[in-house]
Design a protein around this motif. Structure first.
Motif, short mmCIF file in Angstrom:
data_model
loop_
_atom_site.label_atom_id
_atom_site.label_comp_id
_atom_site.label_asym_id
_atom_site.label_seq_id
_atom_site.Cartn_x
_atom_site.Cartn_y
_atom_site.Cartn_z
N LEU A 97 63.02 0.22 4.02
CA LEU A 97 63.16 -0.64 2.86
C LEU A 97 64.06 0.03 1.83
CD1 LEU A 97 62.18 -3.21 1.30
CD2 LEU A 97 60.41 -1.73 0.30
N THR A 98 65.07 -0.71 1.36
CA THR A 98 65.93 -0.21 0.30
C THR A 98 65.91 -1.22 -0.84
OG1 THR A 98 67.95 -1.22 1.22
CG2 THR A 98 67.44 1.04 1.90
N THR A 99 66.05 -0.73 -2.08
CA THR A 99 66.10 -1.62 -3.23
C THR A 99 67.38 -1.36 -4.01
OG1 THR A 99 64.86 -0.07 -4.61
CG2 THR A 99 63.58 -1.75 -3.46
N HIS A 100 67.92 -2.43 -4.59
CA HIS A 100 69.20 -2.37 -5.28
C HIS A 100 69.11 -3.21 -6.55
CE1 HIS A 100 70.35 -0.61 -1.49
NE2 HIS A 100 69.69 -1.62 -0.94
N ARG A 101 69.37 -2.59 -7.70
CA ARG A 101 69.16 -3.24 -9.00
C ARG A 101 70.49 -3.40 -9.74
NH1 ARG A 101 66.53 -1.23 -14.20
NH2 ARG A 101 65.66 -3.14 -15.05
N TYR A 102 70.64 -4.56 -10.39
CA TYR A 102 71.86 -4.88 -11.14
C TYR A 102 71.55 -6.02 -12.10
CZ TYR A 102 71.66 -8.05 -7.15
OH TYR A 102 71.22 -8.94 -6.21
N ASN A 103 72.46 -6.29 -13.01
CA ASN A 103 72.27 -7.40 -13.94
C ASN A 103 72.45 -8.72 -13.20
OD1 ASN A 103 71.68 -6.02 -16.34
ND2 ASN A 103 73.84 -5.66 -16.75
N VAL A 104 71.65 -9.72 -13.58
CA VAL A 104 71.81 -11.06 -13.01
C VAL A 104 73.23 -11.54 -13.31
CG1 VAL A 104 71.07 -13.48 -13.22
CG2 VAL A 104 69.36 -11.65 -13.14
N GLY A 105 73.87 -12.10 -12.30
CA GLY A 105 75.24 -12.57 -12.45
C GLY A 105 76.28 -11.50 -12.20
#
Length: 143
Positions: A97-105
């Protein structure tokens, strides 16, 4: 495979955190569960569910397969630094499992298609409207 996504609207009133979980069921079938909470750690107000269509089942796997071997960062930019809504995308790649976070849009190019797919399923479950990707359960509740 795409396994989940969380859209967090930061400091807000009302529904702030939308968590979508996809889970494999019988062959060619995945369940989709949307949990809506006011903020992290508070009781959740809605739990809407549905089933991915056969086309979406395959699409979720194809999108995941296309990302195997692609170098992805855990974080892109400064998600939520100015209280913008953020998105966290969860992938299962090579059984990890990997997670990747960023601003919506502001999904990074390699995650653009996966982000669009997950946002579409999340929105359909939030609005209780079936789409080409998900058949929403009759017990679905709108805000």
């Amino acid at each position: 495979m795409l396994s989940g996504a969380t859209r967090d609207n930061g400091r807000c009133a009302g529904a702030c955190r939308f968590t979508l979980t996809l889970a494999a069921q019988a062959a060619g079938c995945d369940s989709a569960l949307l949990t809506v909470c006011e903020s992290a750690g508070t009781p959740c107000s809605r739990h809407n569910s549905g089933v991915l269509t056969a086309v979406a089942h395959e699409h979720a796997r194809t999108l995941g397969t296309q990302l195997v071997g692609v170098s992805l960062a855990d974080t892109y930019g400064c998600p939520g630094c100015a209280d913008e809504p953020t998105m966290t995308l969860e992938l299962v790649r090579n059984r990890s499992l990997t997670t990747h976070r960023y601003n919506v849009g502001a999904a990074p190019a390699p995650l653009h298609d996966a982000d669009a797919f997950m946002q579409g399923v999340l929105d359909a479950l939030d609005k209780c409207v079936s789409s080409a990707d998900v058949v929403v359960d009759a017990t679905c509740k709108t805000p």
